[in-house]
Enzyme design. Structure first.
Site, PDB file in Angstrom:
ATOM      1  CG  HIS A 189      44.115  38.906  38.554  1.00 56.99           C
ATOM      2  ND1 HIS A 189      45.062  37.905  39.302  1.00 56.99           N
ATOM      3  CD2 HIS A 189      42.885  37.937  38.252  1.00 56.99           C
ATOM      4  CE1 HIS A 189      44.516  36.720  39.111  1.00 56.99           C
ATOM      5  NE2 HIS A 189      43.040  36.616  38.636  1.00 56.99           N
ATOM      6  CD  GLU A 198      47.514  42.109  41.982  1.00 55.46           C
ATOM      7  OE1 GLU A 198      47.928  41.614  43.177  1.00 55.46           O
ATOM      8  OE2 GLU A 198      46.497  41.813  41.318  1.00 55.46           O
TER       9      GLU A 198
END
Length: 157
Positions: free
Chosen positions: A56, A58
């Site tokens: 992902h 982040e």
């Protein structure tokens, strides 16, 4: 919750543009994330699938900052940070909280396609200042239209 500012909108727009680097996939969102210090200096960036198909945005950005003091940093993520994952033990909200980031800004709440997400609420409960800048959400939805169309078709709407 802190009101969003012009710099917030600029950084979030940059994170949205960064999401366009995500390799195309019908099984995940294209997300961009930028970690900025309190002086407005970019510490790290990340996007979905940057180094691993299951990564992902982040997660990619925070991995570059392991061990750094991020208490005064903000992470700008085009999509609300996740609270549930099938491919990893820690969600993006878990990673943000563990990193000590005290402020998050995002443009679009995660639609309930792949998981039931409560990122904004989870972060707030963890003491994080969360700014939702919904006026930019349509840009995130447009970049992720491939996923959103499939979900709409599958639900019969």
């Amino acid at each position: 919750m802190t009101a969003d500012t012009e710099p917030d909108r600029r950084w979030l727009s940059a994170a949205i543009e960064l999401s366009r680097l995500s390799p195309p996939s019908h099984t995940r969102y294209a997300v961009g994330a930028i970690v900025v210090d309190h002086h407005g200096v970019v510490l790290a960036t990340g996007y979905t699938g940057e180094t691993d198909p299951h990564e992902h945005a982040e997660e990619a950005a925070l991995a570059k900052l392991a061990g750094r003091d991020l208490a005064r940093a903000t992470i700008f993520s085009s999509l609300e940070p996740c609270t549930a994952r099938k491919s990893r033990p820690a969600s993006c909200t878990d990673l943000i909280l563990a990193a000590g980031i005290r402020r998050v800004a995002f443009a679009l709440r995660e639609p309930p396609i792949f998981a039931d997400c409560h990122g904004a609420e989870t972060l707030r409960q963890g003491g994080v200042d969360v700014a939702e800048i919904g006026e930019l959400g349509h840009l995130v939805a447009k970049i992720n239209a491939h996923v959103l169309r499939l979900a709409t078709a599958a639900s019969g709407r």
